[in-house]
Structure formats: C-alpha cells, structure tokens
Design an enzyme around this catalytic site. Sequence first.
Site, PDB file in Angstrom:
ATOM      1  N   THR A   7      -4.266  -1.515   8.411  1.00 17.14           N
ATOM      2  CA  THR A   7      -5.495  -1.490   7.622  1.00 17.14           C
ATOM      3  C   THR A   7      -6.686  -1.839   8.508  1.00 17.14           C
ATOM      4  O   THR A   7      -6.585  -2.689   9.393  1.00 17.14           O
ATOM      5  CB  THR A   7      -5.396  -2.524   6.471  1.00 17.14           C
ATOM      6  OG1 THR A   7      -4.105  -2.394   5.880  1.00 17.14           O
ATOM      7  CG2 THR A   7      -6.477  -2.281   5.444  1.00 17.14           C
ATOM      8  N   HIS A  28     -11.625  18.045  16.934  1.00 14.15           N
ATOM      9  CA  HIS A  28     -11.150  17.676  15.604  1.00 14.15           C
ATOM     10  C   HIS A  28     -11.414  18.794  14.593  1.00 14.15           C
ATOM     11  O   HIS A  28     -12.192  19.711  14.856  1.00 14.15           O
ATOM     12  CB  HIS A  28     -11.853  16.394  15.128  1.00 14.15           C
ATOM     13  CG  HIS A  28     -11.308  15.140  15.729  1.00 14.15           C
ATOM     14  ND1 HIS A  28     -11.680  14.711  16.990  1.00 14.15           N
ATOM     15  CD2 HIS A  28     -10.395  14.227  15.281  1.00 14.15           C
ATOM     16  CE1 HIS A  28     -11.036  13.584  17.268  1.00 14.15           C
ATOM     17  NE2 HIS A  28     -10.252  13.268  16.262  1.00 14.15           N
ATOM     18  N   PRO A  46      -5.397  -0.669  15.430  1.00 15.69           N
ATOM     19  CA  PRO A  46      -6.285   0.359  14.893  1.00 15.69           C
ATOM     20  C   PRO A  46      -5.714   1.769  15.033  1.00 15.69           C
ATOM     21  O   PRO A  46      -6.177   2.687  14.395  1.00 15.69           O
ATOM     22  CB  PRO A  46      -7.554   0.211  15.745  1.00 15.69           C
ATOM     23  CG  PRO A  46      -7.137  -0.494  16.972  1.00 15.69           C
ATOM     24  CD  PRO A  46      -5.923  -1.299  16.639  1.00 15.69           C
ATOM     25  N   GLY A  68       0.849  -1.201   0.000  1.00 16.37           N
ATOM     26  CA  GLY A  68       0.000   0.000   0.000  1.00 16.37           C
ATOM     27  C   GLY A  68       0.877   1.241   0.000  1.00 16.37           C
ATOM     28  O   GLY A  68       0.522   2.274   0.572  1.00 16.37           O
ATOM     29  N   ALA A  69       2.021   1.134  -0.672  1.00 18.44           N
ATOM     30  CA  ALA A  69       3.071   2.155  -0.562  1.00 18.44           C
ATOM     31  C   ALA A  69       2.678   3.478  -1.197  1.00 18.44           C
ATOM     32  O   ALA A  69       3.336   4.495  -0.975  1.00 18.44           O
ATOM     33  CB  ALA A  69       4.361   1.638  -1.200  1.00 18.44           C
ATOM     34  N   THR A 121     -12.076   7.084  18.715  1.00 17.44           N
ATOM     35  CA  THR A 121     -11.113   6.984  19.820  1.00 17.44           C
ATOM     36  C   THR A 121     -11.745   7.415  21.141  1.00 17.44           C
ATOM     37  O   THR A 121     -11.545   6.777  22.175  1.00 17.44           O
ATOM     38  CB  THR A 121      -9.871   7.861  19.527  1.00 17.44           C
ATOM     39  OG1 THR A 121      -9.249   7.383  18.329  1.00 17.44           O
ATOM     40  CG2 THR A 121      -8.875   7.796  20.672  1.00 17.44           C
ATOM     41  N   LYS A 167     -14.813  16.404   9.928  1.00 18.79           N
ATOM     42  CA  LYS A 167     -15.112  15.083  10.496  1.00 18.79           C
ATOM     43  C   LYS A 167     -16.622  14.864  10.490  1.00 18.79           C
ATOM     44  O   LYS A 167     -17.378  15.742  10.912  1.00 18.79           O
ATOM     45  CB  LYS A 167     -14.564  15.023  11.915  1.00 18.79           C
ATOM     46  CG  LYS A 167     -14.616  13.634  12.531  1.00 18.79           C
ATOM     47  CD  LYS A 167     -13.786  13.574  13.806  1.00 18.79           C
ATOM     48  CE  LYS A 167     -13.806  12.165  14.389  1.00 18.79           C
ATOM     49  NZ  LYS A 167     -13.229  11.177  13.450  1.00 18.79           N
TER      50      LYS A 167
END
Lengths: 253, 253, 253, 253
Positions: C81, C137, C108, C12-13, C148, C141
């Site tokens: 992921t 945030h 996660p 996934g670079a 979290t 969002k």
Amino acid sequence: MSDAAIRTAVLGAQGRMGSEAVKAVENAQDMELVAALGRGDSLKKVLEAGATHIVDLTVPDVTEDNVRFAAENGLHAVVGTTGWDGERLARLEALLEQNPQVGVLIAPNFALGSVLASAFAAKAAQYFESAEIIELHHPGKVDAPSGTAARTAELMGQARREAGVGPSPDATQKDPGGARGAVVEDIHVHSVRLRGLVAHQEVLLGSAGEQLTFRHDSFDRASFMPGVLLGLRTAASRPGLTHGLDGYLDLGL
Amino acid sequence: MSDAAIRTAVLGAQGRMGSEAVKAVENAQDMELVAALGRGDSLKKVLEAGATHIVDLTVPDVTEDNVRFAAENGLHAVVGTTGWDGERLARLEALLEQNPQVGVLIAPNFALGSVLASAFAAKAAQYFESAEIIELHHPGKVDAPSGTAARTAELMGQARREAGVGPSPDATQKDPGGARGAVVEDIHVHSVRLRGLVAHQEVLLGSAGEQLTFRHDSFDRASFMPGVLLGLRTAASRPGLTHGLDGYLDLGL
Amino acid sequence: MSDAAIRTAVLGAQGRMGSEAVKAVENAQDMELVAALGRGDSLKKVLEAGATHIVDLTVPDVTEDNVRFAAENGLHAVVGTTGWDGERLARLEALLEQNPQVGVLIAPNFALGSVLASAFAAKAAQYFESAEIIELHHPGKVDAPSGTAARTAELMGQARREAGVGPSPDATQKDPGGARGAVVEDIHVHSVRLRGLVAHQEVLLGSAGEQLTFRHDSFDRASFMPGVLLGLRTAASRPGLTHGLDGYLDLGL
Amino acid sequence: MSDAAIRTAVLGAQGRMGSEAVKAVENAQDMELVAALGRGDSLKKVLEAGATHIVDLTVPDVTEDNVRFAAENGLHAVVGTTGWDGERLARLEALLEQNPQVGVLIAPNFALGSVLASAFAAKAAQYFESAEIIELHHPGKVDAPSGTAARTAELMGQARREAGVGPSPDATQKDPGGARGAVVEDIHVHSVRLRGLVAHQEVLLGSAGEQLTFRHDSFDRASFMPGVLLGLRTAASRPGLTHGLDGYLDLGL
C-alpha cells in the site's frame, strides 16, 4: 445505429476468438451484432436476423459449410477458421463465380501489425546482404519455429531468389550445439521460449554499416480484432475470394 | 603532465589493440605514455623510460615473459593477451607472493559494458523462471555461440543451480530444424550472423507478466579502452593477481 | 500442506492487487492462505485464523493501523500500500524496536525485474559517459515521466555525482520543440505513450564504441506476485523494517 | 572489366562521402572508375575519360553546375550533395526536357534501410491508433530532432490525416519537464544523444494488444554506398529527374 450499419452474425461466438469478436462488433460504431451462434445453432438464425455479413471463427469441420451457406445466400464472409486447403479454396472460388457480388476473406492471421511486418520484410529482404528471423513466444508453444516465422522466411527467401540475391554470408565453421538455429529457404530462424511473453517476431536485415529491423509484438488476443473489423468493412467492396488480410490493405506491394 | 601521471609502457604497440591503447594512454589526462614497444624491442626500454605500469597486448608466446619481467621489476601490469591457462596463472601467483606490492590484472574482456552485463545477468538469473541468450555478430565469425555467450550461460546456469532454480519451462515437441538453438548449462543460446553488425549480446529473463533484458553492443574496438584505462588506474591499489575486469569494478556482487 | 507452511492473511483481498495476491498465495506450495479480509472485516480474524504473516494491499487510510496491529501481535508483514511517508516510517521503526523479532517489508514496487533493473542501472551509470532513460506506458497514464523513471534517474544521477562523473556530453544547439525530453538529475528522460503497451522502461548507457541497455517490460499485474511471495518467504529472517524490495534481494550492491 | 561496365566519374572524390564512393565504385564488378575529380579539377576530365555516369558528392555551391554539365553532355547523374531547393530543381527539370534520355537521381539520403523504413512507416501509420518516433544519435549532433525524424513524422502525419486517423490517444495531464518530447504533425518525437551511437531511428506503432516497430541503425558511412551503386545501376533506365532514392526502389507504395 444507422440503417447503413454492417449487420453482422458471429459464428463460433462462444470460442476464445469468437467471444472477442462479439465484443468488438458490439463496440464498433458502424456495425450491429444481429446474431451470435454457438455449437448446434441452426444457420437459419443468420437469415432470420437479417445479417448481411458473417464472421466465421468456428472449427475446420464446419467452416466450409458455413461459408457456402453465406455465399449461397448473398452474405459476405470474414473467416478466421483454419483448415482451408487448396481443394476447399478451389470449390469456394467456383461457388463465388456463381455468386459474383459476394466478397469472402479467408485470413490465417488477423493481426494487422504482423501482416504488415511480413509484407514489408518480404519487400525489403532483397535489398540487404543478410537476413535472419527471431521469433519469441510463451513457453507453452509446442512447435518451433512458429508458423508465422516459417511463412515469413518463405516469403523473404522467395523474394531474394527472384531478385538474384544469394544466401546471407556466414563463415561459421564450428557450431556443435546448433546455435545458428533452423534454416528455412536460406533464412536462419531462431525460436525463443520465455515465460511472460505472448507472441513476438523480429526480422533482421543487414548490409555493410546498417541494419533494418521489423518487430511485431502481440500482447493479447484483442490484437486480432482491428483486422476482423477491417475485413467486415471491406468485404462488400471486394467481390470474390481474397486469401490473406494483406489483400485488403492498401499496400500496393 | 603532473608528476603523479601514470607512467605507462604499451607492449604490442603495433597490433590492432595495442595501437588503440597507445592513443588512449596519450589522450588520458592522468597518464603519460613513456614507451611503446613492438616485436623485437628489448624489455630494457621499459625500465629506461621509467615506466611504473605496463599494458601487455602482445601474443600468447611472449606475454608470460613480459608480465614476469614487470613483476620482478616492481611494475604493475594490465594484460589483455590470451593464453593464460591455469598453469601460467599459478606460476604468476607464486611470483607475485615474492613481489607483494605489484598489482596485475589479466582480463579476457575489457569492454566495461559487456563485463557489467555478464555480472548482472548472473545475479538476476535466479529470480526468473526463464532465461535465454541471443548473441549477434558480423558474418565473418567462425564459431557459434560466441565465447562470451557461452561464458555468460555458464555463469547464469551455475547461479540458477545454486539457487535451486530448475530449467526454463519449454513445451516444445516439434523442432525439426533446430530453431531452439544450442543449450549451455540449461540455457538456450542463439547465434545471429548479420553483415553490418560487430558484437552484440542480449540476455532475456522472463517470469509471469514481466521480462528483463540486458543488451550490450560493441560497435568498435575503441570500446575496450575505458576498461584498459580503468585497469591502469586501479592496479597499483590492488596488489596480487586479479583475473577478470569485474574484480576491479565496484559491484559488490 | 506441511506444518512449516507460511500461514498468510491477505488484507485488501477484494482489490485488484489483493485478489491477485490471494491467488498467488493459494498456488504457492510453501504457503497457506488462512484469511482474506475485505473492507470492514475485523482484524481479529487474522489472529483467529492463526496467521503468522500478513500481506497488506489496502488503502493509505488504514495501512498504518494494519501494520501496527501485525507488529504488536508478532506477525510479519509485507506491505504494498502507498502512503508511507517519513513520519509513518519513523513511528513504525520505533514500534519495531519494541517487537524486535518482527520483520516488515514496505515496498513501493514488487516487480522483481524493475527493482533489479533500477539497482543495476544505478550501479553501472558511473562507468559510462552518457546515460538516458526512455519509459513507455499505455496512453491512459496522466503523469510524465513515470515515478519509476524519475526515481531511477535520481539514483543514477546521484551515483554519477558521487563518482565524479559529469553530465552526459550533448552538443544540442537547436531544439525548438523539446525533443530532448525532461532532465532529472542531469539524466534526460523520455516518455512514450502508446496504445497496446502496459509499463516498460529502458536505461541507455553509452561510451566510445559501446552501449549497455537495461529494459524492463511489465505486461501484467501478475508480474508483482513473485515479489510479494519472495517478501513473505524472507520477512521472518529479516527482523526490523526494510524499505524497498531490493533490501531482500541478494544483490550485494 | 566488360564493355558494358558503368563508366563512372566521382566528383568530390576527396571528401568523406566521395572517397567512400571511389572505393565502392572500384569494388563493384559491373562498374569502372574512369575519373575522380577534386576541388579545382576541370569538368573536361569527365568527358576525356569517357564517363557515362557521374556521382556528385561535392558542395552546394558547385553541384548545380556539375549536374547541368552532365545533362548537357548526355551523362546520367547520381547526386548526394545538399542544397537542391525548389528553384534549382525546376531549372533542372526544364533542362532535362531538352535532354530526354538523361536520368538524374537527387537523393537526400542514400541509406537503403532508412529510406525503406520511412516509406513503410508512412504506409503503416494509418492502421494504428498510436504512433511515436525515437531517434538516437551521437552527442555531437547540434539539432533535435534529426532531419530524418522530422521528415518521417511529416510523412506519417500526412498519411494518417488523409486516412482520417486522429491524433494518438494521450491522457497526460502533468509533464512539467517536457518528457513527452517534441510534436511534429501530431507525432511525438524523442531525441536521445548517447556517446557510442552513430545514427538510429525507431518508429513505434501501437493498437490494442499489439505493437509494430521499425528500427534503422546506421553504424558507418559505408551504409550509404549500396544506395549510390543502386542509383548508378538504375539511372539510365529512368530518364528525367527522380527526387529521393525511394523512386528507384521497387516498393509499389
């Protein structure tokens, strides 16, 4: 783009601040970027492009010539370049007397929040017994305290002196390592250097039973652009020289 | 009051901390205040009242005698008095070997939040590039930095050294006034003195793109009482000497 | 580069996290980036390059296949992921029983400071009467509260319940507009959305006379990389499946 | 005590605020406490004692009579009692027209820091994209949000509307529990209730790349006394009615 758009030329367009200004002017609904000059570009381009305003974000060596060129050609100027000492400011004021319709803003700091925090801190400092400053920056900074912290302390200390407020109470007798920090105009100033931070400042005011704190955080160079745009929108209505963005803010302070 | 109540005698009951402890024990559902001794009162009163626990909040001169008396008579003890140096602690440990069912807690700090913050700071410090401490106190404090800040810095610095973490990055070249503060175990420590404050501490940890901050505020001497009560509730189940309230917390650190 | 370098392939670079991981591995003294795979690249490249570890920062559709491939070929894996539900985790655990030397970390959240703050908050919550959370945030969002914050509240609420601590005291009788926020596991959670912010969280704990606050600030995606590198350095010594970066931290919690 | 001392009578001297005011006036170098009236004391005592100023910290039922008595007898008044609705204020203004040398201050809030923070917040709100308020109080408070927070939001919202600033950006789509808080004049307001706290408020302002925060902490009722003393020192030079302590501050706002 309406005819009334502010036709802006950015000087120093390839620098870090200049390239941000190019983007900010391009994105502003009421502005048109008509020229973006880098090192070596002729100032004639500014006139050929029909600019009414310039933003100067170049280097101390050339900023005075740029601003004189603008004033002599009737262009308003917003200037973030450093190096404007008393002598240069005096020469510019003389020139502006001969071009009385031109507005020039020279601002050492374009972060609105920082300018507001300093102005409020200077205003509030006389109403509290104690006042200290903590500034926090990335660990690559070479000087301590920061220039902004030193200036804020000067403004606060001056306001306290004029109001007849003495130094903050302090019974410290033992401080072998210097934990109480630097003292600027009777205000203790503390400098934190921490990976992850950018540029942050806290002004702490205290009296019996209460504390008032102003904190400003600069996370990103983008934070300077609202101040640059406010300068461009205001300069034409403020002929003559204004030193410091607070001169354009409706603070009534 | 149930038979299972913790029968507590407070020594130093007329002092500032002692009088708070008297109130706290009286208000605790699971405790009974059976004696409150002041200067000059005989320790016999403790036994006559049928106490099973003592709280010692006296003065360095008498605290050792009080705790020895408790241990020799099978009483558990929670001790907040200062003056317990290495020699005294060694003598007490020897005595407790002869009274193996007795639990004694000697704690320089009973504020749960402060003890937790110090323990967490020491644990987390090794995972960040940068670490600094700001402590803020009332302006009547005579020493800087505070003892708690110095101890926290020692714990953090030691943990960083053991984990092979070097000093925090710092490019400072010019700091004529000492704004960078004191340095304890490679940790910069800053001391703020402000009217209105009581006792406060911030530990700041930073790495690329993130910051972790622990802040503890002591607003009032009442903040020490939950720690004293926790000590009383725990002492009987922890025979021997425990030094520091963190030894009674379920931190697993 | 020493022979002992951790030979790492990033999957996934070309993604936002993946490209950060490529840079971080390249800059790490004790690692060698041996392959950087994008969408459509064959997993065979990982083996051809002689990788001993993979970092998976791909998409939920392919992450399980990637990790199975790693495990079957004896490679350790660090996985950021999303999409690892209970069923997938169970299949992976079964597979790892057949490849008992392989270590896999599925996390996660790779921000060390955030993981530490959550762990400490859960630990400390039982020692205070009151507990609330404020998360702050950027205004883009879409969900409130943040994942979290919800998880932190669950951990804290669970710890308080197990310790027999009741809900935080609250005399609120009138709150027509919902100023007291959301309630998750008896913990009030407040969500601020502010231009200029990235991702920030404060846990506030209070008892009579004292407050303990944990604050974590994520300013930048770079903040996840120290966690990824710590995962790569630790995976080989922790065979089997570890879920959550805190499993690799020396917290003893 | 010099002849020029402000000869002050405290009304409501046995109440919580009143007894603080008695102490504060006694300790002020430039004031003399000439009378301290409690429930049932005759107002004549104020005149007999030769007072030039009164401080009214009584109850809504009697405050209007007290202030009328003061005005009719040429005494300046500083009033912290609640209950002054529009009708009462109009009657008082009419009375002061007949006693034009008398100065009366009616202030709902005497905490200088709180008054300053509200004034600055209202001033600064127009320069930022986003604005929110967090207020934090002890858990015995029955209403949310606090009156101060609601008023601050009103002032900020009004200033933003007048400056043509729209609502703060907010992409929230999912908020089942109400984590985004109450909305007052387009400003989100969050109420925290935490044991150990007294009365605290944060105003958060954000734009791209920067944040400006004002925080006020009231730790103690003592915090109201500097405002009361400033009122007493200023009232004689401000004839007529002044509503709100900010009217006596040199804010130029």
